[in-house]
Design a protein around this motif. Structure first.
Motif, PDB file in Angstrom:
ATOM      1  N   GLY A 707     -17.233 -13.330  12.818  1.00 10.98           N
ATOM      2  CA  GLY A 707     -17.328 -11.860  11.427  1.00 10.98           C
ATOM      3  C   GLY A 707     -16.794 -12.014  10.606  1.00 10.98           C
ATOM      4  N   ARG A 708     -16.528 -11.406   9.605  1.00 15.78           N
ATOM      5  CA  ARG A 708     -16.057 -10.571   8.202  1.00 15.78           C
ATOM      6  C   ARG A 708     -15.396  -9.246   8.705  1.00 15.78           C
ATOM      7  N   PRO A 709     -13.899  -9.715   8.580  1.00 17.58           N
ATOM      8  CA  PRO A 709     -13.302  -8.744   9.731  1.00 17.58           C
ATOM      9  C   PRO A 709     -13.345  -6.923   9.734  1.00 17.58           C
ATOM     10  N   TRP A 710     -13.399  -6.667  10.404  1.00 21.20           N
ATOM     11  CA  TRP A 710     -13.910  -4.884  10.012  1.00 21.20           C
ATOM     12  C   TRP A 710     -12.383  -4.303   9.658  1.00 21.20           C
ATOM     13  N   VAL A 711     -12.653  -3.766   8.511  1.00 19.94           N
ATOM     14  CA  VAL A 711     -11.558  -2.656   8.442  1.00 19.94           C
ATOM     15  C   VAL A 711     -11.270  -1.446   9.030  1.00 19.94           C
ATOM     16  N   ALA A 712     -10.216   0.245   9.336  1.00 18.75           N
ATOM     17  CA  ALA A 712     -10.502   0.452  10.489  1.00 18.75           C
ATOM     18  C   ALA A 712      -9.708   1.881  10.087  1.00 18.75           C
ATOM     19  N   SER A 713     -10.094   2.466  10.473  1.00 17.01           N
ATOM     20  CA  SER A 713      -8.944   4.000   9.640  1.00 17.01           C
ATOM     21  C   SER A 713      -8.051   4.380  11.387  1.00 17.01           C
ATOM     22  N   ARG A 714      -7.159   5.576  11.442  1.00 14.45           N
ATOM     23  CA  ARG A 714      -6.191   5.981  12.702  1.00 14.45           C
ATOM     24  C   ARG A 714      -8.106   6.617  13.169  1.00 14.45           C
ATOM     25  N   VAL A 715      -8.828   7.233  12.375  1.00 13.22           N
ATOM     26  CA  VAL A 715      -9.565   7.928  13.044  1.00 13.22           C
ATOM     27  C   VAL A 715     -10.928   7.312  13.524  1.00 13.22           C
ATOM     28  N   ASP A 716     -11.115   6.171  12.357  1.00 15.65           N
ATOM     29  CA  ASP A 716     -12.342   5.081  13.244  1.00 15.65           C
ATOM     30  C   ASP A 716     -11.751   4.902  15.087  1.00 15.65           C
ATOM     31  N   LEU A 717     -10.203   4.534  14.785  1.00 11.01           N
ATOM     32  CA  LEU A 717     -10.286   3.502  16.226  1.00 11.01           C
ATOM     33  C   LEU A 717      -9.863   4.714  17.222  1.00 11.01           C
ATOM     34  N   ALA A 718      -9.502   6.162  16.406  1.00  4.24           N
ATOM     35  CA  ALA A 718      -8.976   7.413  18.069  1.00  4.24           C
ATOM     36  C   ALA A 718     -10.507   7.523  18.757  1.00  4.24           C
ATOM     37  N   MET A 719     -11.436   6.912  17.913  1.00  4.33           N
ATOM     38  CA  MET A 719     -13.168   7.346  18.497  1.00  4.33           C
ATOM     39  C   MET A 719     -13.137   6.538  19.563  1.00  4.33           C
ATOM     40  N   ALA A 720     -12.222   5.091  19.458  1.00  5.20           N
ATOM     41  CA  ALA A 720     -12.290   4.601  21.212  1.00  5.20           C
ATOM     42  C   ALA A 720     -11.216   5.225  21.276  1.00  5.20           C
ATOM     43  N   SER A 721     -10.049   4.897  21.372  1.00  7.21           N
ATOM     44  CA  SER A 721      -8.423   4.764  22.281  1.00  7.21           C
ATOM     45  C   SER A 721      -8.401   6.182  22.683  1.00  7.21           C
ATOM     46  N   ASN A 722      -8.308   7.365  22.582  1.00  5.66           N
ATOM     47  CA  ASN A 722      -8.521   8.626  22.821  1.00  5.66           C
ATOM     48  C   ASN A 722      -9.551   8.819  24.389  1.00  5.66           C
ATOM     49  N   SER A 723      -8.772   9.068  25.643  1.00  2.89           N
ATOM     50  CA  SER A 723     -10.205   9.067  26.052  1.00  2.89           C
ATOM     51  C   SER A 723     -11.557  10.357  26.051  1.00  2.89           C
ATOM     52  N   GLN A 724     -11.022  10.994  26.118  1.00  9.65           N
ATOM     53  CA  GLN A 724     -12.223  12.047  25.559  1.00  9.65           C
ATOM     54  C   GLN A 724     -12.809  11.470  24.818  1.00  9.65           C
ATOM     55  N   LEU A 725     -13.167  10.959  23.617  1.00 16.07           N
ATOM     56  CA  LEU A 725     -13.260  11.065  22.474  1.00 16.07           C
ATOM     57  C   LEU A 725     -14.477   9.408  22.802  1.00 16.07           C
ATOM     58  N   ARG A 726     -13.676   8.203  23.208  1.00 17.21           N
ATOM     59  CA  ARG A 726     -14.478   7.075  24.276  1.00 17.21           C
ATOM     60  C   ARG A 726     -15.824   7.691  24.936  1.00 17.21           C
ATOM     61  N   ILE A 728     -17.256   9.793  24.968  1.00 19.45           N
ATOM     62  CA  ILE A 728     -18.407  10.522  24.096  1.00 19.45           C
ATOM     63  C   ILE A 728     -18.660   8.975  23.394  1.00 19.45           C
ATOM     64  N   SER A 729     -18.423   8.118  22.750  1.00 19.23           N
ATOM     65  CA  SER A 729     -18.813   7.755  22.362  1.00 19.23           C
ATOM     66  C   SER A 729     -19.275   6.729  22.811  1.00 19.23           C
ATOM     67  N   GLU A 730     -18.686   5.915  24.447  1.00 13.41           N
ATOM     68  CA  GLU A 730     -19.773   5.563  25.623  1.00 13.41           C
ATOM     69  C   GLU A 730     -21.079   5.904  24.890  1.00 13.41           C
ATOM     70  N   VAL A 731     -21.573   7.192  25.426  1.00 17.43           N
ATOM     71  CA  VAL A 731     -22.709   7.681  25.194  1.00 17.43           C
ATOM     72  C   VAL A 731     -23.937   7.131  24.460  1.00 17.43           C
ATOM     73  N   TYR A 732     -22.974   7.243  23.167  1.00 23.05           N
ATOM     74  CA  TYR A 732     -23.703   7.173  21.828  1.00 23.05           C
ATOM     75  C   TYR A 732     -24.087   5.076  21.457  1.00 23.05           C
ATOM     76  N   ALA A 733     -23.115   4.584  22.478  1.00 25.60           N
ATOM     77  CA  ALA A 733     -23.233   3.087  22.405  1.00 25.60           C
ATOM     78  C   ALA A 733     -24.502   2.503  23.450  1.00 25.60           C
ATOM     79  N   SER A 734     -24.483   3.397  24.087  1.00 18.75           N
ATOM     80  CA  SER A 734     -25.211   2.720  25.451  1.00 18.75           C
ATOM     81  C   SER A 734     -26.721   2.701  24.774  1.00 18.75           C
ATOM     82  N   ASP A 735     -27.055   2.140  25.516  1.00 22.13           N
ATOM     83  CA  ASP A 735     -28.793   0.995  25.832  1.00 22.13           C
ATOM     84  C   ASP A 735     -29.660   2.530  25.353  1.00 22.13           C
ATOM     85  N   ASP A 736     -29.514   3.763  26.339  1.00 19.18           N
ATOM     86  CA  ASP A 736     -30.484   4.712  26.804  1.00 19.18           C
ATOM     87  C   ASP A 736     -29.511   5.839  25.684  1.00 19.18           C
ATOM     88  N   GLY A 737     -28.465   5.298  24.405  1.00 17.69           N
ATOM     89  CA  GLY A 737     -27.968   6.860  23.866  1.00 17.69           C
ATOM     90  C   GLY A 737     -28.561   6.426  22.351  1.00 17.69           C
TER      91      GLY A 737
END
Ligand code: HEM
Length: 762
Positions: A707-726, A728-737
């Motif tokens: 697919g078309r490449p994504w572009v992201a900032s450090r803010v965006d990547l932090a949502m997955a790379s920082n363990s605490q933020l990840r 939370i992100s996992e909760v929202y990405a889950s099928d029941d979230g």
């Protein structure tokens, strides 16, 4: 130590916890989320209100604890309280004998040091949380012996009023009562100075305030190696000082340099040159400096003192350690002949004499009149010879600090001092006004101020907003929502435009000094309308659209809608519309009642200096920060958001395409403008390969599915790379979230829109 006890983790548990290496030690560059949950309710007794309750939470209809402080404070008989404070500060206690028989000057210094840490850049510091009783401020060298002012002098009053009166309010009120007590012979007949209550005490040290990087008291690494501009957002010259070094910058008695530093540091507190001169000269009309002997006699500050000192610091073994033997700053002497009253002595002395450098008994550099200038004036007289603080009949030479002389010799402050010198009434009037500003600068709009002594007058520095009048009703809201929806359907403005405008309007808010926010509708005025972060061309489109809707509605109805309400309402309509496209039926809570401020009542310069964003991760806006992911959480704190609220907002604003510019950075969705959890699914998708681009600010995500490449900032990547933020992100990405995400986003969005609705606090 190989003993069995040492091996058992439980035996030495406490020691291990105290000394344990923390995550912050292992990873100093880790994003620090702790300040989003600092000073929790659990840190305070349940009878004491919590400070975050002074902002409106997403639960718009439930009563909040700030209400409790308001009603508690309003139950106080303030006349009696003023009498109690007056009695406390005019009765000397042998535990810490009063100079001149009154603690009034000490109270003025306490209130000034409490309020004086305020800085405009982030609204932090200041007297509105009572933080001067907590570390590190309780132990700053500049706050020496202010523990006596609180714990010896004011504690009986605090004890009597308990949770009805915060320390923060008491300290400022004590400063006022002190000044009143020195302004006339009869305290009861002196007109009370302006005062607004409503400060809620912190019960844990604020973790969000950056006080500097120095590791030792009074060090200065904040001007850089070359001694350049003071680092932002700091407003003090050295670690542990409120403003400048009285002896001159770095202890160097350079009057001109001192003047420059005074103007720069006081400017960072939002004071202009007139206010600065009035404050310093007015303050030093009262009291004295204490430096009976070198500070080698003085013990550790409160936080470092032995446990049996019960939180009292700076214990001195010089003589009696108090009264005439007191060592505080190390400077010694008073500025005026009668330091226990309001008079013109400061300017009289400043201009009557020539000053020569001397040293206090503690060895600090200060200035006293030259013999020649004393002789020229026929010797010291009753108006200039300084009475002793403890011994009847003993007289002293007046003194000045290097910083005081700057008021006379600095090219900007000199002419102002001359004017004040010539006109005592002007000086008195401006001193009172500047004092009010000093003590209330961090309190937000006048509607937050409690009690009978709040001035009627609107101050420009309070960003005045008109009182609400004929608010729109439920039917009006429904009609206006339909009109906005029609405008979206007719492509007069997009979901993205409307969400951006609402965000631009509300997100200037900061809980630190309660400035900014959607109320007032200032987003349509200068300077906000042209801030690059607000995407002026998109904003202009929305302003034109909404002003048209407003004019049309108001011409046909007796009830009037404000622009401020409309921009928030339209943002909510856009969010609902975007959620519906994703199959979610949600309602963004909306309560009308905002009003529109005028351009005249808007201090453009101050808005630009204090509130203009240079980085805002919520909109992927970044002028120059290398660490936008850290800055995001600074902004989140100013918006009183939790970590989950922050994450939900970032993910939602991205799919709504609410970036400051039209670049699709972080818009990790195939369907921009649809409110779903795509951002989280895509940022957590490890099949995308991320790599930094040229300057390291943006990252390119090559997708396995081609697919078309994504572009992201450090803010965006932090949502997955920082363990605490990840987590939370996992909760929202889950099928029941998915539903939880939409609801959390809506709640957080509404919370931000309503942060400045102090009127909703019953
Ligand atoms: C005392 C410095 C501005 C009010 C002092 C002391 C120092 C100092 C070193 C002596 C403390 C002691 O040894 O007990 C400065 C500097 C300022 C400044 C460097 C800025 C350039 C102000 C302002 C106010 C103020 C703006 C009030 C609005 C006072 C009072 C005292 C005092 C009332 C006497 C306290 C007492 O008698 O115990 N100041 N000050 N000062 N200051 Fe300031």
């Amino acid at each position: 130590d190989a003993s069995p006890a040492a091996k058992c983790p439980f035996n030495h548990g406490k020691k291990q916890l105290v000394e344990a290496t923390t995550n912050g030690d292992w990873w100093p560059n880790q994003i620090d989320l702790r300040h989003l949950s600092q000073d929790p309710s659990s840190a305070r007794p349940s009878s004491v209100p919590h400070p975050t309750s002074s902002t409106v939470s997403s639960k718009l209809s439930s009563p909040r604890e700030a209400t409790t402080y308001k009603s508690k404070f309003e139950s106080i008989d303030l006349r009696q309280l003023r009498r109690d404070v007056h009695a406390a500060i005019t009765t000397s206690n042998p535990a810490w004998p009063a100079d001149y028989g009154t603690y009034a000057p000490l109270m003025v210094r306490l209130a000034w040091h409490s309020a004086g840490t305020y800085r405009v850049f982030d609204g932090r510091g200041g007297g509105n949380s009572g933080n001067i009783r907590l570390a590190p401020l309780n132990s700053w060298p500049d706050n020496a012996n202010l523990d006596k002012a609180r714990n010896v002098v004011l504690w009986p009053v605090k004890k009597k009023y308990g949770s009805k009166l915060s320390w923060a309010d008491l300290i400022i009120l004590a400063g006022n009562v002190a000044i009143e007590s020195m302004m006339g012979e009869d305290f009861e007949s002196v007109e009370p100075l302006w005062f607004g209550g409503g400060r809620v005490d912190a019960f844990a040290p604020e973790t969000d305030v950056y006080w500097g990087i120095e590791k030792e008291w009074l060090q200065d690494e904040r001007h850089g190696d070359a001694g350049g501009e003071l680092e932002e957002p700091l407003s003090a010259d050295q670690m542990g000082l409120i403003y400048v070094n009285p002896e001159g910058p770095g202890g160097n008695p350079d009057i001109q340099a001192s003047g420059r530093h005074i103007l720069s540091t006081f400017g960072r507190m939002g004071m202009n040159a007139r206010e600065t001169v009035a404050l310093i000269a007015g303050g030093h009309t009262f009291g004295k400096a204490h430096g009976a002997a070198p500070d080698s006699h003085v013990g550790p500050e409160p936080e470092g003192a032995p446990i049996e000192n019960l939180g009292m610091g700076w214990k001195s073994d010089y003589g009696s350690g108090k009264g005439k033997d007191t060592i505080t700053s190390g400077l010694e002497g008073a500025w005026t002949a009668h330091p226990d009253r309001w008079d013109h002595g400061f300017f009289t002395n400043l201009y009557r004499y020539d000053w020569e450098q001397t040293k206090s008994p503690a060895g600090a550099i200060q200035w006293t009149p030259t013999d020649e200038s004393i002789e020229r004036n026929g010797g010291l007289d009753a108006a200039t010879a300084v009475v002793d603080a403890h011994v009847d009949g003993l007289k002293h030479l007046p003194i000045m600090f290097t910083s005081d002389l700057a008021l006379r010799y600095d090219p900007v402050m000199g002419p102002i001092s001359e004017e004040y010198h010539a006109y005592h009434d002007i000086f008195t009037e401006e001193w009172k006004r500047a004092w009010y500003k000093l003590c209330h600068r961090d309190m937000g709009p006048k509607s937050r101020h409690l009690g009978p002594y709040v001035p009627k007058e609107d101050m420009r520095w309070q960003d005045p907003i008109p009182e609400p009048s004929s608010a729109i009703d439920v039917d009006d809201v429904a009609n206006l929502k339909a009109t906005v929806l029609k405008a979206i359907d007719e492509s007069k403005a997009s979901v993205s435009d409307l969400v951006k405008a609402a965000w631009a309007s509300a997100s200037t808010y900061r809980c630190t000094d309660h400035r900014g926010g959607a109320n007032g509708g200032r987003v349509r005025l200068e300077p906000q309308t042209n801030w690059v972060a607000n995407d002026p061309s998109s904003l202009a489109k929305v302003v034109t659209l909404l002003e048209g809707i407003q004019a049309d509605f108001n011409s046909k109805s007796s009830r009037q809608v404000s622009f401020a309400d409309l921009v928030v309402l339209a943002g909510g309509v856009a969010v609902e519309h975007a959620a519906k496209k994703a199959g979610s039926e949600v309602t963004v809570p909306f309560v009308p009642g905002r009003t529109d401020a005028s351009q005249d009542a808007t201090d453009v310069q101050s808005f630009n200096k204090a509130l203009k964003p240079s980085v805002d991760g919520f909109r992927n806006y970044n002028e120059s920060s290398d660490r936008p992911e850290h800055d995001l959480f600074d902004r989140a704190h100013l918006l009183s958001l939790s970590a989950p609220e922050t994450v939900a907002l970032v993910g939602g604003l991205r799919v709504l395409n609410a970036n400051s510019d039209s670049m699709q950075v972080g818009v990790l969705t195939e369907r921009p403008g649809v409110l779903d959890a795509s951002f989280f699914e895509n940022i957590l998708d490890l099949s995308t390969d991320w790599a930094a681009t040229g300057d390291g600010k943006l990252y390119l995500g090559t997708r396995a599915d081609g697919g078309r490449p994504w572009v992201a900032s450090r803010v965006d990547l932090a949502m997955a790379s920082n363990s605490q933020l990840r987590a939370i992100s996992e909760v929202y990405a889950s099928d029941d979230g998915k539903d939880a995400f939409v609801q959390d986003f809506v709640d957080a969005f509404a919370k931000v829109m309503n942060l400045d609705r102090f009127d909703l606090l019953a």
